[in-house]
Write an enzyme that holds these catalytic residues in place. Structure first.
Site, PDB file in Angstrom:
ATOM      1  N   ASP A  46      16.878  26.361  77.248  1.00 39.81           N
ATOM      2  CA  ASP A  46      17.388  27.536  76.537  1.00 39.81           C
ATOM      3  C   ASP A  46      18.914  27.541  76.596  1.00 39.81           C
ATOM      4  OD1 ASP A  46      15.982  30.526  75.739  1.00 39.81           O
ATOM      5  OD2 ASP A  46      18.154  30.458  76.037  1.00 39.81           O
ATOM      6  N   ILE A  47      19.544  27.881  75.487  1.00 38.84           N
ATOM      7  CA  ILE A  47      21.010  27.858  75.405  1.00 38.84           C
ATOM      8  C   ILE A  47      21.629  28.991  76.219  1.00 38.84           C
ATOM      9  CG2 ILE A  47      21.372  29.371  73.383  1.00 38.84           C
ATOM     10  CD1 ILE A  47      23.192  27.119  72.264  1.00 38.84           C
ATOM     11  N   ASN A 103       7.271  36.086  73.591  1.00 38.96           N
ATOM     12  CA  ASN A 103       7.680  37.338  72.961  1.00 38.96           C
ATOM     13  C   ASN A 103       7.183  37.346  71.519  1.00 38.96           C
ATOM     14  OD1 ASN A 103       9.127  38.162  75.283  1.00 38.96           O
ATOM     15  ND2 ASN A 103      10.908  36.957  74.643  1.00 38.96           N
ATOM     16  N   VAL A 120      13.861  34.520  67.801  1.00 38.36           N
ATOM     17  CA  VAL A 120      13.740  33.309  66.984  1.00 38.36           C
ATOM     18  C   VAL A 120      12.284  33.220  66.519  1.00 38.36           C
ATOM     19  CG1 VAL A 120      13.925  30.801  66.918  1.00 38.36           C
ATOM     20  CG2 VAL A 120      15.601  32.136  68.212  1.00 38.36           C
ATOM     21  N   HIS A 162       7.371  30.119  70.635  1.00 39.54           N
ATOM     22  CA  HIS A 162       7.840  29.362  71.792  1.00 39.54           C
ATOM     23  C   HIS A 162       7.369  30.028  73.063  1.00 39.54           C
ATOM     24  CE1 HIS A 162      10.887  32.227  70.384  1.00 39.54           C
ATOM     25  NE2 HIS A 162      11.177  32.439  71.655  1.00 39.54           N
ATOM     26  N   HIS A 185       8.546  30.604  76.884  1.00 37.25           N
ATOM     27  CA  HIS A 185       9.635  30.507  77.854  1.00 37.25           C
ATOM     28  C   HIS A 185       9.029  30.073  79.197  1.00 37.25           C
ATOM     29  CE1 HIS A 185      12.715  33.037  75.608  1.00 37.25           C
ATOM     30  NE2 HIS A 185      11.602  33.445  75.013  1.00 37.25           N
TER      31      HIS A 185
END
Ligand code: AMP
Length: 115
Positions: A31-32, A88, A97, A101, A103
């Site tokens: 993750d950025i 999420n 986004v 995905h 996390h």
């Protein structure tokens, strides 16, 4: 259905990311904006915008996402200490986004309930 997403571009290596695992169905990358010492995103290479858009046909793919996260947690060394997997969904779930995905969060003690 969107025809392209930021994460699809990462999976195609058109947008740079720190990819830690990739196969024909799944990509995982850092993750950025990490919120834990380990914060990796595991995505399907194909576009599924939200958890609401997954179908019975995606059952095996969803399993692969979870098992990829599990294997990465083992490799990183956080499996025994513990970790958290989060998906999420939509605005109330905090999704930003719109490409499904998971996390993978670890390396610190998590609190509950989430905010
Ligand atoms: P969510 O809020 O569940 O949709 O999570 C989206 C996550 O994507 C956030 O934790 C962001 O920090 C992360 N993110 C956004 N852009 C990038 C990027 N270019 N590379 C890696 N992670 C990103």
């Amino acid at each position: 259905m969107p025809t392209d997403t930021l994460f699809a571009k990462i999976a195609r290596r058109e947008v740079p990311a720190r990819i830690v695992y990739q196969d024909e169905a799944v990509t995982a990358f850092h993750d950025i904006n990490p919120v834990a010492p380990t914060h990796i995103l595991v995505i399907p290479n194909k576009i599924i915008p939200t958890m609401n858009d997954a179908t019975d046909d995606d059952a095996a793919l969803l399993g692969r996402l979870l098992l990829t996260a599990q294997k990465l947690a083992r490799q990183i060394g956080i499996a025994e200490g513990g970790y958290r997997l989060v998906v999420n969904c939509n605005p109330d779930g905090g999704q930003s986004v719109y490409h499904l995905h998971i996390h993978l969060l670890g390396g610190r003690k998590m609190t509950w309930p989430p905010g």
